[in-house]
Scaffold this motif. Structure first.
Motif, PDB file in Angstrom:
ATOM      1  N   GLY A 233     -22.360 112.750  73.081  1.00 58.60           N
ATOM      2  CA  GLY A 233     -23.319 112.771  74.049  1.00 58.60           C
ATOM      3  C   GLY A 233     -24.147 113.738  73.730  1.00 58.60           C
ATOM      4  N   GLN A 234     -24.606 113.829  72.481  1.00 58.37           N
ATOM      5  CA  GLN A 234     -25.717 114.690  72.360  1.00 58.37           C
ATOM      6  C   GLN A 234     -26.997 114.054  72.046  1.00 58.37           C
ATOM      7  OE1 GLN A 234     -24.249 118.089  69.892  1.00 58.37           O
ATOM      8  NE2 GLN A 234     -22.713 118.768  71.460  1.00 58.37           N
ATOM      9  N   LEU A 235     -28.153 114.931  72.169  1.00 58.23           N
ATOM     10  CA  LEU A 235     -29.642 114.319  71.778  1.00 58.23           C
ATOM     11  C   LEU A 235     -30.005 115.286  70.742  1.00 58.23           C
ATOM     12  CD1 LEU A 235     -31.869 112.796  71.930  1.00 58.23           C
ATOM     13  CD2 LEU A 235     -32.675 114.031  74.197  1.00 58.23           C
ATOM     14  N   PHE A 236     -30.563 114.850  69.593  1.00 56.89           N
ATOM     15  CA  PHE A 236     -31.049 115.671  68.827  1.00 56.89           C
ATOM     16  C   PHE A 236     -32.539 115.307  68.301  1.00 56.89           C
ATOM     17  CE2 PHE A 236     -26.584 115.745  68.042  1.00 56.89           C
ATOM     18  CZ  PHE A 236     -26.310 116.828  67.783  1.00 56.89           C
ATOM     19  N   GLU A 237     -33.547 116.159  67.991  1.00 54.94           N
ATOM     20  CA  GLU A 237     -34.798 116.098  67.469  1.00 54.94           C
ATOM     21  C   GLU A 237     -34.618 116.178  66.099  1.00 54.94           C
ATOM     22  OE1 GLU A 237     -38.199 116.907  70.786  1.00 54.94           O
ATOM     23  OE2 GLU A 237     -37.684 118.312  69.468  1.00 54.94           O
ATOM     24  N   VAL A 238     -35.122 115.580  64.943  1.00 54.17           N
ATOM     25  CA  VAL A 238     -35.006 115.670  63.786  1.00 54.17           C
ATOM     26  C   VAL A 238     -36.319 115.306  62.759  1.00 54.17           C
ATOM     27  CG1 VAL A 238     -33.463 113.533  63.461  1.00 54.17           C
ATOM     28  CG2 VAL A 238     -33.442 115.194  61.747  1.00 54.17           C
ATOM     29  N   GLY A 239     -36.743 115.824  62.042  1.00 60.15           N
ATOM     30  CA  GLY A 239     -37.792 115.347  60.992  1.00 60.15           C
ATOM     31  C   GLY A 239     -38.323 116.485  60.448  1.00 60.15           C
ATOM     32  N   GLY A 240     -38.739 116.120  58.961  1.00 58.33           N
ATOM     33  CA  GLY A 240     -39.484 117.235  58.239  1.00 58.33           C
ATOM     34  C   GLY A 240     -38.660 118.351  57.874  1.00 58.33           C
ATOM     35  N   GLY A 241     -37.212 118.057  57.980  1.00 63.73           N
ATOM     36  CA  GLY A 241     -36.315 119.479  57.446  1.00 63.73           C
ATOM     37  C   GLY A 241     -35.787 119.876  58.541  1.00 63.73           C
ATOM     38  N   CYS A 242     -36.302 119.677  59.778  1.00 65.43           N
ATOM     39  CA  CYS A 242     -36.036 120.687  61.109  1.00 65.43           C
ATOM     40  C   CYS A 242     -35.053 119.712  62.176  1.00 65.43           C
ATOM     41  CB  CYS A 242     -37.026 120.799  61.841  1.00 65.43           C
ATOM     42  SG  CYS A 242     -37.008 121.735  63.543  1.00 65.43           S
ATOM     43  N   VAL A 243     -33.890 120.120  62.448  1.00 65.88           N
ATOM     44  CA  VAL A 243     -32.884 119.746  63.417  1.00 65.88           C
ATOM     45  C   VAL A 243     -32.962 120.509  64.448  1.00 65.88           C
ATOM     46  CG1 VAL A 243     -30.667 118.900  63.718  1.00 65.88           C
ATOM     47  CG2 VAL A 243     -31.750 118.793  61.436  1.00 65.88           C
ATOM     48  N   ALA A 244     -32.988 119.904  65.763  1.00 66.11           N
ATOM     49  CA  ALA A 244     -32.712 120.862  67.205  1.00 66.11           C
ATOM     50  C   ALA A 244     -31.955 119.824  68.158  1.00 66.11           C
ATOM     51  CB  ALA A 244     -34.039 121.223  67.546  1.00 66.11           C
ATOM     52  N   ARG A 245     -31.231 120.360  68.915  1.00 66.50           N
ATOM     53  CA  ARG A 245     -30.492 119.586  69.991  1.00 66.50           C
ATOM     54  C   ARG A 245     -31.495 119.959  71.133  1.00 66.50           C
ATOM     55  NH1 ARG A 245     -24.777 121.030  72.822  1.00 66.50           N
ATOM     56  NH2 ARG A 245     -25.097 119.633  74.565  1.00 66.50           N
ATOM     57  N   LEU A 246     -31.473 118.784  71.832  1.00 65.56           N
ATOM     58  CA  LEU A 246     -32.211 119.027  73.398  1.00 65.56           C
ATOM     59  C   LEU A 246     -31.111 118.867  74.451  1.00 65.56           C
ATOM     60  CD1 LEU A 246     -34.484 117.917  71.000  1.00 65.56           C
ATOM     61  CD2 LEU A 246     -35.443 116.743  73.373  1.00 65.56           C
ATOM     62  N   ARG A 247     -31.453 119.446  75.426  1.00 62.59           N
ATOM     63  CA  ARG A 247     -30.833 119.315  76.582  1.00 62.59           C
ATOM     64  C   ARG A 247     -31.339 119.451  77.928  1.00 62.59           C
ATOM     65  NH1 ARG A 247     -27.546 125.302  77.072  1.00 62.59           N
ATOM     66  NH2 ARG A 247     -29.312 126.578  77.015  1.00 62.59           N
ATOM     67  N   TRP A 248     -30.923 119.013  79.153  1.00 60.85           N
ATOM     68  CA  TRP A 248     -31.625 119.061  80.457  1.00 60.85           C
ATOM     69  C   TRP A 248     -31.864 120.365  80.818  1.00 60.85           C
ATOM     70  CZ3 TRP A 248     -34.432 114.945  81.125  1.00 60.85           C
ATOM     71  CH2 TRP A 248     -33.772 113.791  80.918  1.00 60.85           C
ATOM     72  N   GLU A 249     -32.918 120.774  81.380  1.00 62.69           N
ATOM     73  CA  GLU A 249     -32.882 122.098  82.168  1.00 62.69           C
ATOM     74  C   GLU A 249     -33.360 121.920  83.683  1.00 62.69           C
ATOM     75  OE1 GLU A 249     -35.062 126.507  81.712  1.00 62.69           O
ATOM     76  OE2 GLU A 249     -35.857 124.734  80.710  1.00 62.69           O
ATOM     77  N   ARG A 250     -32.949 122.542  84.647  1.00 60.20           N
ATOM     78  CA  ARG A 250     -33.129 122.267  85.965  1.00 60.20           C
ATOM     79  C   ARG A 250     -33.417 123.744  86.531  1.00 60.20           C
ATOM     80  NH1 ARG A 250     -28.017 120.120  89.019  1.00 60.20           N
ATOM     81  NH2 ARG A 250     -27.047 121.971  88.378  1.00 60.20           N
ATOM     82  N   SER A 251     -34.285 123.638  87.413  1.00 56.83           N
ATOM     83  CA  SER A 251     -35.220 124.934  87.972  1.00 56.83           C
ATOM     84  C   SER A 251     -34.101 125.382  89.344  1.00 56.83           C
ATOM     85  CB  SER A 251     -36.333 124.855  88.732  1.00 56.83           C
ATOM     86  OG  SER A 251     -36.265 123.834  89.762  1.00 56.83           O
ATOM     87  N   ALA A 252     -34.139 126.365  89.628  1.00 55.90           N
ATOM     88  CA  ALA A 252     -33.432 126.927  90.698  1.00 55.90           C
ATOM     89  C   ALA A 252     -33.854 126.106  91.770  1.00 55.90           C
ATOM     90  CB  ALA A 252     -33.876 128.492  90.839  1.00 55.90           C
ATOM     91  N   ALA A 253     -32.748 125.831  92.638  1.00 55.67           N
ATOM     92  CA  ALA A 253     -33.068 124.801  93.611  1.00 55.67           C
ATOM     93  C   ALA A 253     -33.629 125.466  95.034  1.00 55.67           C
ATOM     94  CB  ALA A 253     -31.723 124.220  94.274  1.00 55.67           C
ATOM     95  N   VAL A 254     -34.831 124.663  95.679  1.00 51.50           N
ATOM     96  CA  VAL A 254     -35.257 125.062  97.045  1.00 51.50           C
ATOM     97  C   VAL A 254     -34.418 124.269  98.077  1.00 51.50           C
ATOM     98  CG1 VAL A 254     -37.173 125.067  98.476  1.00 51.50           C
ATOM     99  CG2 VAL A 254     -37.428 125.434  96.029  1.00 51.50           C
ATOM    100  N   ALA A 255     -33.587 125.117  98.711  1.00 49.75           N
ATOM    101  CA  ALA A 255     -32.858 124.455  99.609  1.00 49.75           C
ATOM    102  C   ALA A 255     -33.158 124.574 101.276  1.00 49.75           C
ATOM    103  CB  ALA A 255     -31.224 125.200  99.539  1.00 49.75           C
ATOM    104  N   PHE A 256     -32.806 123.561 101.858  1.00 44.90           N
ATOM    105  CA  PHE A 256     -32.805 123.708 103.319  1.00 44.90           C
ATOM    106  C   PHE A 256     -31.921 123.418 104.297  1.00 44.90           C
ATOM    107  CE2 PHE A 256     -36.918 122.796 101.238  1.00 44.90           C
ATOM    108  CZ  PHE A 256     -37.931 123.453 101.649  1.00 44.90           C
TER     109      PHE A 256
END
Length: 306
Positions: A233-256
């Protein structure tokens, strides 16, 4: 150092006649796998057929001492491709969904055929091949699947609305399959590669293509396809000798207050907070999404038992 080997495994690589797929197929064979080399032998924009394309890669593998067989079916006929692997080698352990075509056009000029061809090959093609392989992998308690997404799917790209939608769709498919397959030791990951190929030579300058060799993507695919890798279940960017894992980021919620309606004007007052990623977190499951809403609403949200 642990050596990544694929002895006794059967690998199916779609779109393996050129570029990335060819590199994967040759590397799998060099590390002990039996390889079904699938390629329709069509044009980069779709259409056409040439069985010699897949056979040429098989000839390279065999001449180097490896084991391989050719298949020229379209990924839209995924069942035929998987059956070919079973007929030749008796099982299927590894599936690399790599086949693809391009039909780039600005959205206002994009035809329905431009849209449909891309989805038929990339998304539905991967579905068809994976669906055919899935029961065999589950039954044997082992499988490794790699989906090929793209930075265009993750970030969007001008002139590639069709391609971007299909590629992000592949990531969504992989995420669901990763959850369903884990208990059967069928692991599913996604790569977003950048490499010189028939599909990138029209959109990247020559000096960039020169350093984006397909062989610089292959090591990641070898690892994800091996028993050594236990991640899913992982996602990776890869190319040109570089490998990196991507993941979601969520901002702090504004709640009402959930017991009363809030207005767009109230939301506008907190818009800068919503846009900031200070205090962010990284949700990894649907449960994480539900938990955020439930926490602020004061209720427990959860999915029905599977």
């Amino acid at each position: 150092m642990t050596q990544v080997r694929l002895d006794g495994r059967v690998a199916l690589v779609t779109g393996a006649g050129n570029g990335l797929g060819r590199s994967y197929a040759k590397a799998f064979a060099a590390r002990g796998a039996k390889v079904l080399v699938n390629d329709l032998g069509g044009l980069a924009q779709g259409g056409g057929r040439d069985p010699s394309v897949a056979q040429a890669v098989v000839d390279e593998i065999v001449s180097a001492g490896g084991q391989a067989a050719a298949n020229g079916d379209s990924v839209e006929d995924g069942g035929k491709i998987v059956q070919s692997a079973l007929d030749h080698f008796g099982r299927i352990d590894i599936l690399i969904n790599n086949a693809g075509v391009l039909r780039d056009a600005a959205f206002h000029k994009m035809t329905e055929d431009d849209w449909n061809v891309i989805h038929r090959v990339h998304l539905n093609g991967a579905f068809q091949v994976t669906r055919a392989a899935w029961p065999h992998m589950r039954a044997q308690g082992y499988g490794r699947i790699v989906m090929t997404a793209s930075g265009a799917g993750v970030y969007g790209n001008f002139g590639q609305a069709n391609y971007s939608a299909a590629k992000l769709g592949l990531f969504g498919l992989a995420q669901a399959l990763a959850i369903e397959g884990r208990s059967k030791n069928v692991l599913v990951n996604t790569i977003a590669p950048v490499a010189a190929s028939r599909l990138t030579q029209t959109v990247l300058p020559k000096e960039v293509l020169a350093v984006l060799k397909p062989e610089l993507v292959t090591p990641l695919v070898l690892l994800l396809a091996s028993e050594t890798c236990q991640d899913t279940g992982q996602l990776f960017e890869v190319g040109g000798g570089c490998v990196a894992r991507l993941r979601w980021e969520r901002s702090a919620a504004v709640a009402f207050d959930p017991t009363t309606e809030f207005t767009p004007e109230q939301l506008l007052e907190d818009w800068s907070t919503l846009q900031s990623f200070e205090g962010s977190d990284h949700p990894a499951t649907v449960a994480d999404s539900f938990a955020l809403i439930g926490r602020h609403a004061g209720v427990k949200l959860q999915l029905a038992p599977q």
